[in-house]
Write an enzyme that holds these catalytic residues in place. Structure first.
Site: not given
Ligand SMILES: NC(=O)C1=CN([C@@H]2O[C@H](COP(=O)(O)OP(=O)(O)OC[C@H]3O[C@@H](n4cnc5c(N)ncnc54)[C@H](OP(=O)(O)O)[C@@H]3O)[C@@H](O)[C@H]2O)C=CC1
Ligand SMILES: O=C1O[C@H](COP(=O)(O)O)[C@@H](O)[C@H](O)[C@H]1O
Length: 510
Positions: A33, A66, A108, A172, A201-202, A206, A240, A259, A264
């Site tokens: 988080a 943690r 964890f 991922k 897988d974001h 989309k 990118e 990556d 993707h």
């Protein structure tokens, strides 16, 4: 030429937003988080769902990491939402949402911590009426995926009581090669049923990626030409302009292939190439995607190219090379550019090359699919003098930025001779539907809360893409290369251009 006009009434567009898709009461528990992903993407995505009234009334988010952040977590997340999304911090909906953001500190690997977390969640069920339904999100480094899942199982948190559901989203990278992906699948399948696992897988969240399926299968005119008879070649570019953004240790182990390309880009490729599924149900879509990956011929290393950026200029600013980045080996062999040519050996695609590439620090950010069509059988406009007359039709599906679709075709230049210019018909998402702040994660979070796995990766699919990529990674590892081989701010190494040049083609970006 820009021709975006919606032929659907505003009421129909509003109805199409799917506000009836509201999940059951639940707690979303995010492990990791205090990390970058939670702050920049996950909490803003959950808040966007709240803004659209897509979250249930009985809903709580619990962040787990943690350090003791119980006092600062909620305000910190509020800050992330405000900064990331142009949201006013005084928005009433935001304060109501933030009241339901909680924090729980544990290591964890601490069994006592997990037992206490279980009790903490049960108390929240009583206070907020969340009915024992849980969506666990593992926004953590990959080495924790199996351990956390096992601990959830050991502490009786993977089976809901009284009909409650438990689902787990796994981030991922899902493994680093075929063997590790198989091992991870085996470990998590010891604790969870496949229908409880949501490998995210974001890119599949989309709108423009989902629109590939709508474009192909929701229209009558494109599918008949979507095959080897009409298509010359396909390109997928994920470029990118950013570098590795301080993620040196992660990127050194990953590289561009692991990556972005393995996940993707391969997901996008499956949407472009798959056969029409029998329905838009999870199982039917997954079967067709898997068939595409399984039909890809093993890729010879000669059909690949890799690169690493050196210093250069991006957006007019001087930038350092990859080897000068923080916590990167000054002699690193990690690729920041990966490209390859694929052949899908099936009836639809035999003989059509797919060229794919993913890279950091290129000239600009652009992710798109380019479909290059075959030329007409005969050039009858012999008087046409300009070279534009022999350009192919090109369909470009722009995934980001400036999301939309363009079709390039030849048109007669006004005048007494028949000369041809290339022109474009264009659909722009922003013009048609307004600017969207969606980041991909909100649709996927919503789907996971609804138990819909259509837009998630499944076990066989992940293993199929790793089966294709692992031999390339091994071959690359065995050959030392002379990096850096492209300047930051360029379009990548010469080797990648040569890959297409030997087929008489060139990379295209719109
Ligand atoms: N960031 C991004 O844009 C993207 C990230 N991902 C994936 O998401 C995952 C998370 O990424 P990201 O948010 O960047 O990672 P970060 O390194 O920023 O965050 C890691 C989180 O894990 C916690 N943590 C680490 N070790 C422990 C431990 N032993 N016990 C308890 N908590 C621990 C940290 O808590 P603490 O602060 O207390 O140490 C922190 O909350 C990764 O798998 C990444 O590959 C995927 C796509 C994009
Ligand atoms: O998963 C990842 O994706 C991002 C690119 O995502 P986008 O939505 O901005 O296109 C990439 O920068 C990152 O390295 C990778 O881990």
């Amino acid at each position: 030429m820009s021709t975006t006009e919606i032929k659907t009434s505003p009421e129909q567009v509003e109805a199409g937003k799917g506000t009836e898709r509201k999940p059951e009461p639940c707690v979303v528990v995010i492990f990791g988080a205090s990390g970058d992903l939670t702050k920049r993407k996950l909490l803003p995505a959950l808040y966007h769902l709240e803004q659209q009234s897509l979250l249930p009334e009985e809903f709580v988010v619990v962040g787990v990491a943690r350090r003791d952040l119980s006092k600062t977590f909620a305000p910190d997340m509020q800050d992330g939402i405000v900064k990331g999304g142009g949201v006013d911090e005084k928005e009433e909906k935001l304060s109501k949402f933030i009241e339901r953001v909680k924090y729980f500190a544990t290591e964890f690997d601490n069994d006592e911590g997990f037992e206490k977390l279980k009790a903490f969640l049960a108390d929240l069920d009583k206070e907020f009426g969340t009915k024992g339904n849980r969506l666990f999100y593992l926004a953590v480094a990959p080495e924790f995926f199996a351990d956390i899942t096992h601990r959830l199982g050991d502490h009786g948190m993977t089976t809901g009581e009284n009909g409650a559901w438990v689902r787990v989203i796994i981030e991922k990278p899902f493994g680093t090669d075929l063997e590790s992906a198989k091992k991870l699948n085996t470990e998590i399948n010891k604790v969870l049923h496949e229908d409880q696992i949501f490998r995210i897988d974001h890119y599949l969240g989309k709108e423009t990626v989902q629109n590939i399926l709508v474009f192909r299968f929701g229209n009558g005119i494109f599918e008949p030409v979507w095959n080897r008879n009409y298509i010359d070649s396909v390109q997928i570019t994920a470029a990118e302009s950013i570098g590795i953004e301080g993620r040196g240790p992660f990127y050194e182990q990953a590289g561009a292939l692991r990556d972005v390309l393995q996940n993707h880009v391969m997901e996008v490729l499956s949407f472009v190439a798959m056969e029409p599924p029998d329905s838009f149900e999870s199982a039917a879509v997954r079967v067709e995607k898997l068939k595409v990956w399984q039909a890809i011929e093993q890729i010879p290393v000669e059909d690949t190219a890799r690169g690493q950026y050196g210093p250069g200029k991006v957006d007019g600013q001087d930038v350092i090379g990859y080897r000068q980045e923080d916590r990167v080996n000054p002699e690193s062999q990690t690729e920041t550019f990966a490209a390859m040519k694929l052949e899908i050996e099936n009836w639809r695609w035999a003989g059509v090359p797919f060229y794919i590439r993913a890279a950091k620090r290129l000239e600009r950010r652009v992710t798109e699919v380019t479909i290059v069509f075959k030329q007409p059988p005969l050039h009858i406009f012999k008087s046409a003098k300009n070279t534009a007359s022999v350009e192919p039709n090109v369909l470009t599906m722009r995934i980001q930025p400036d999301e939309g679709i363009k079709l390039q075709f030849g048109a007669k230049i006004p005048g007494p001779t028949t000369n041809i210019a290339q022109v474009q018909m264009e659909f722009s998402y922003a013009d048609a539907f307004g600017k969207s702040s969606a980041n991909g994660y909100e649709r996927l979070l919503l789907d996971a809360m609804l138990g819909d796995g259509t837009l998630f990766a499944e076990r066989d699919g992940v293993e199929a893409t790793w089966a294709l990529m692992t031999p390339i990674l091994e071959a690359w590892k065995a050959q030392k290369v002379n990096f850096p081989n492209y300047e930051a701010g360029s379009w990548g190494p010469k080797e990648a251009d040569d890959l297409l040049a030997k087929d008489g083609r060139a990379w295209r970006v719109s």
